[in-house]
Design an enzyme around this catalytic site. Sequence first.
Site, short mmCIF file in Angstrom:
data_model
loop_
_atom_site.label_atom_id
_atom_site.label_comp_id
_atom_site.label_asym_id
_atom_site.label_seq_id
_atom_site.Cartn_x
_atom_site.Cartn_y
_atom_site.Cartn_z
N ILE A 167 0.87 -1.18 0.10
CA ILE A 167 -0.13 0.08 0.02
C ILE A 167 1.02 1.18 -0.17
CG2 ILE A 167 -1.69 1.25 1.33
CD1 ILE A 167 -2.38 -1.18 2.58
N LYS A 168 0.64 2.09 -0.94
CA LYS A 168 1.59 3.19 -1.03
C LYS A 168 0.84 4.58 -0.28
CE LYS A 168 4.20 5.86 -4.52
NZ LYS A 168 5.78 5.68 -4.15
#
Length: 311
Positions: free
Chosen positions: A155-156
């Site tokens: 997850i950025k």
Amino acid sequence: MTAPDYAWQNGRLVRWDECVVHARSQGAFWGANVFEGVRAYADDGAMRAFRLDDHLARLRRSMKSLHMGIAHSDAELKRACLDLVRANDLTVDTHLCVVAYFDQGPNFDPLAYTTSTGVHITALPMPRSPKHEVGAAASIASWRRISDDSMPPRIKTGANYHNSRLAQHEAVRNGYDTTLLLNQRGTVAEAPGACVVMVRDGELVTPPGTSGVLEGITVDTVARLAEERLGLSLHRREIDRTELYVADELFLCGTLAELLPVTSVDRTPVGSGRRGPITALLQNHYDDVARGRSDHPEWSTLVPARQEVSA
């Protein structure tokens, strides 16, 4: 650096100083946001955004993991990026940040469940690193990489980058340019903001997506170019720390870093201690495709002429 004239927020171009998020929003207070960095490249009077569709697709995957919905389609975000580059008259290599964030929750509680969200996009001139040819000196961080069972690197999100910040600032204080983080198993994960690719015995190797890394768009580009232009396959496997010391070449790859040679690790030279020949070839091929000079037109999005921009 002088600030550009415009940013984009929640559906419209706004003046740079008007692009604001409340201090008590969850995105600002606890880093409850997801984002993408996108490069737009200048070439022969034109500006082209590189792999914009792929970045927006990864943004959606990050949003899905956080159960985040926004009011804008990918097509709208894509147009917003292109409009912003042109509205600011950017004619040099540029870096855009597309950020989707959670806004203020009930009772201004940063932990409370909320469906209130927003999006902002900014764009700044961004030349490539001065280390592009001479290479960077890296350390092995004392900080371990976050893992999928606690703070998933897939997850950025802004909150994850506290881990990267701790490691990068430690490296700079100790006289290095950058650093490499090991995961909880003690094998190589990534650098702050970039994937790691090793050249050893004529093979390209990068840690797999299960090693505590962001699934990189640039490393995917490298894999495709290495296969098509050099006849080399990129192998995804665990990399031990000591392999870095005996590697023939080493480089980082990411949207901001592009392909950045690492010429020493813990003050031990990598290979000859200079940028290696495979790294240099891949840098040239990457530059050509990013500027729309060669194959893969599907990766390149032309920024429209000024008169086409929606003000």
